[in-house]
Design a protein around this motif. Structure first.
Motif, mmCIF file in Angstrom:
data_model
loop_
_atom_site.group_PDB
_atom_site.id
_atom_site.type_symbol
_atom_site.label_atom_id
_atom_site.label_comp_id
_atom_site.label_asym_id
_atom_site.label_seq_id
_atom_site.Cartn_x
_atom_site.Cartn_y
_atom_site.Cartn_z
ATOM 1 N N LEU A 185 31.660 -15.529 28.345
ATOM 2 C CA LEU A 185 31.103 -15.008 29.337
ATOM 3 C C LEU A 185 29.883 -14.347 29.214
ATOM 4 O O LEU A 185 28.794 -14.250 29.703
ATOM 5 N N PHE A 186 30.150 -13.569 28.180
ATOM 6 C CA PHE A 186 28.829 -12.637 27.832
ATOM 7 C C PHE A 186 27.758 -13.279 27.310
ATOM 8 O O PHE A 186 26.704 -13.038 27.566
ATOM 9 N N ASN A 187 27.879 -14.382 26.504
ATOM 10 C CA ASN A 187 27.132 -15.322 25.986
ATOM 11 C C ASN A 187 26.165 -15.840 27.085
ATOM 12 O O ASN A 187 24.944 -16.020 27.248
ATOM 13 N N ALA A 188 26.982 -16.279 28.113
ATOM 14 C CA ALA A 188 26.378 -16.899 29.098
ATOM 15 C C ALA A 188 25.671 -16.174 30.098
ATOM 16 O O ALA A 188 24.374 -16.465 30.360
ATOM 17 N N LEU A 189 25.964 -14.865 30.236
ATOM 18 C CA LEU A 189 25.321 -13.651 30.970
ATOM 19 C C LEU A 189 23.768 -13.650 30.369
ATOM 20 O O LEU A 189 22.804 -13.435 30.921
ATOM 21 N N LEU A 190 23.810 -13.372 28.998
ATOM 22 C CA LEU A 190 22.780 -13.118 27.996
ATOM 23 C C LEU A 190 21.772 -14.404 28.174
ATOM 24 O O LEU A 190 20.398 -14.158 28.469
ATOM 25 N N LEU A 191 22.456 -15.477 28.157
ATOM 26 C CA LEU A 191 21.373 -16.601 28.286
ATOM 27 C C LEU A 191 20.641 -16.890 29.664
ATOM 28 O O LEU A 191 19.718 -17.119 29.887
ATOM 29 N N LEU A 192 21.467 -16.525 30.785
ATOM 30 C CA LEU A 192 20.988 -16.456 32.188
ATOM 31 C C LEU A 192 19.855 -15.483 32.301
ATOM 32 O O LEU A 192 18.694 -15.763 32.538
ATOM 33 N N ALA A 193 20.121 -14.093 31.596
ATOM 34 C CA ALA A 193 19.215 -13.160 31.655
ATOM 35 C C ALA A 193 17.789 -13.541 30.670
ATOM 36 O O ALA A 193 16.766 -13.289 31.239
ATOM 37 N N TYR A 194 18.022 -14.242 29.927
ATOM 38 C CA TYR A 194 16.815 -14.661 28.789
ATOM 39 C C TYR A 194 15.970 -15.531 29.736
ATOM 40 O O TYR A 194 14.758 -15.773 29.754
ATOM 41 N N SER A 195 16.716 -16.621 30.435
ATOM 42 C CA SER A 195 15.955 -17.781 30.976
ATOM 43 C C SER A 195 15.160 -17.098 32.300
ATOM 44 O O SER A 195 14.230 -17.279 32.477
ATOM 45 N N LEU A 196 15.740 -16.127 33.193
ATOM 46 C CA LEU A 196 15.205 -15.665 34.287
ATOM 47 C C LEU A 196 14.134 -14.489 33.881
ATOM 48 O O LEU A 196 13.072 -14.296 34.825
ATOM 49 N N SER A 197 14.147 -13.994 32.633
ATOM 50 C CA SER A 197 13.249 -13.033 32.038
ATOM 51 C C SER A 197 12.032 -14.100 31.565
ATOM 52 O O SER A 197 10.729 -13.438 31.253
ATOM 53 N N CYS A 198 11.858 -15.233 31.601
ATOM 54 C CA CYS A 198 10.954 -16.132 31.192
ATOM 55 C C CYS A 198 9.413 -15.883 31.905
ATOM 56 O O CYS A 198 9.748 -15.854 33.137
ATOM 57 N N HIS A 199 8.415 -15.975 31.545
ATOM 58 C CA HIS A 199 7.367 -15.814 31.998
ATOM 59 C C HIS A 199 6.886 -17.003 33.055
ATOM 60 O O HIS A 199 6.420 -16.660 34.237
ATOM 61 N N SER A 200 7.371 -18.205 32.733
ATOM 62 C CA SER A 200 7.265 -19.341 33.670
ATOM 63 C C SER A 200 8.189 -18.802 35.120
ATOM 64 O O SER A 200 7.720 -19.323 35.962
ATOM 65 N N CYS A 201 9.259 -18.389 34.728
ATOM 66 C CA CYS A 201 10.136 -17.943 35.823
ATOM 67 C C CYS A 201 9.526 -17.031 36.572
ATOM 68 O O CYS A 201 9.725 -17.140 38.022
ATOM 69 N N ARG A 202 8.853 -15.884 36.093
ATOM 70 C CA ARG A 202 8.070 -14.915 36.838
ATOM 71 C C ARG A 202 6.954 -15.555 37.719
ATOM 72 O O ARG A 202 6.862 -15.475 38.855
ATOM 73 N N HIS A 203 6.177 -16.753 37.087
ATOM 74 C CA HIS A 203 5.149 -17.341 37.790
ATOM 75 C C HIS A 203 5.715 -18.307 38.986
ATOM 76 O O HIS A 203 5.161 -18.178 40.039
ATOM 77 N N ILE A 204 6.719 -18.816 38.712
ATOM 78 C CA ILE A 204 7.540 -19.665 39.787
ATOM 79 C C ILE A 204 7.564 -18.800 40.975
ATOM 80 O O ILE A 204 7.656 -19.165 42.027
ATOM 81 N N MET A 205 8.331 -17.638 40.925
ATOM 82 C CA MET A 205 8.771 -16.854 41.779
ATOM 83 C C MET A 205 7.518 -16.029 42.691
ATOM 84 O O MET A 205 7.561 -16.057 43.839
ATOM 85 N N GLY A 206 6.393 -15.841 41.893
ATOM 86 C CA GLY A 206 5.319 -15.360 42.523
ATOM 87 C C GLY A 206 3.919 -15.623 42.558
ATOM 88 O O GLY A 206 3.049 -15.250 43.105
ATOM 89 N N GLY A 207 3.997 -16.822 41.856
ATOM 90 C CA GLY A 207 2.718 -17.718 41.540
ATOM 91 C C GLY A 207 1.982 -18.124 42.977
ATOM 92 O O GLY A 207 2.938 -18.702 43.760
#
Length: 264
Positions: A185-207
């Motif tokens: 579970l800890f590994n899954a949460l870390l990977l989710l946080a890494y994915s959501l911290s992605c620059h592409s994710c940030r651009h998708i949210m606010g670009g």
């Protein structure tokens, strides 16, 4: 192209590679060691094709999840076997290609391995040995532009790994928590946080928005992702180490090196 950057005619000719007096080489050296170790370990584990599932507590290695081929160990195919029996190689090779593509094209990892492996450049204010520079406009680096597509393809991955943690808690119809399930579970949460911290994710949210005030939900999401984005480098490296250690834990428990402690 030739004659650009530190090699351009208009730049000062300095014999020393750099005037920096600090240990600028330490960070790229450490990153090289970490990435090289992970590449070797993950490659061995991907082709090893054994001890990736602990039947006693239903622990499935993240390198093999989801296991989709008929050759998978019994009990490890949580989503069935849609691949069937035509895949003769290790089932991990069906899975790792997407996370590998996501990390290889990640903006931070590009900086990390460009500096550590290619010395392009090895550090700020340190001249690189290459005399030509074409950026990411030519083969094969032009494929770095596929990063956003890898983001979408790997976004469900942490959710699947979280399901693996749930499956280990609900082992054989009985509820119980083991150290391994907590690690999954800890590994899954870390990977989710890494994915959501992605620059592409940030651009998708606010670009492509001219007025945040007209899009309050996306603005809220952009703010939250921006907070994670500030920790993207740390999340990238920590999640890489943890996913490797998670596989190692499953390997050790599945091989019988020790028993996964379980409550319930």
């Amino acid at each position: 192209m030739a004659g650009t950057g530190v090699f351009s005619p208009g730049r000062a000719k300095i014999d020393a590679r750099t005037l920096r007096r600090d240990r600028w080489w330490l960070e790229p050296a450490l990153i090289f060691g970490l990435l090289f170790t992970f590449v070797v370990y993950s490659s061995v584990r991907a082709f090893w094709d054994t001890n990736y599932y602990n039947e006693d507590t239903s622990l499935l290695s993240p390198f093999y999840s989801p296991c989709l081929a008929d050759a998978c160990v019994e009990g490890s195919t949580h989503l069935g076997t849609p691949v069937g029996d035509w895949w003769a190689l290790s089932p991990a090779l069906l899975i790792l290609i997407l996370p590998l593509g996501f990390r290889m094209t990640c903006y931070y990892y590009r900086k990390a391995y460009y500096r550590s492996f290619w010395f392009s450049p090895p550090a700020c204010a340190v001249a690189e040995p290459h005399k030509k520079y074409s950026g990411e406009t030519r083969f094969p680096l032009i494929f770095q532009n596929a990063h956003r597509w890898f983001f979408w393809l790997t976004l469900p991955y942490p959710i699947l790994l979280a399901y693996d943690a749930y499956d280990s808690v609900h082992h054989d119809g009985d509820w119980g928590v083991s150290l391994g399930s907590a690690i999954l579970l800890f590994n899954a949460l870390l990977l989710l946080a890494y994915s959501l911290s992605c620059h592409s994710c940030r651009h998708i949210m606010g670009g492509r928005l001219n007025h945040f005030s007209k899009h309050p939900i996306r603005y809220w999401g952009w703010v939250q992702v921006s907070k994670l984005n500030g920790k993207h480098m740390q999340l990238a490296m920590v999640s890489l180490v943890v996913v490797g250690l998670t596989d190692l834990y499953v390997l050790l428990t599945a091989s019988g090196a020790f028993t996964d402690p379980r409550i319930g």
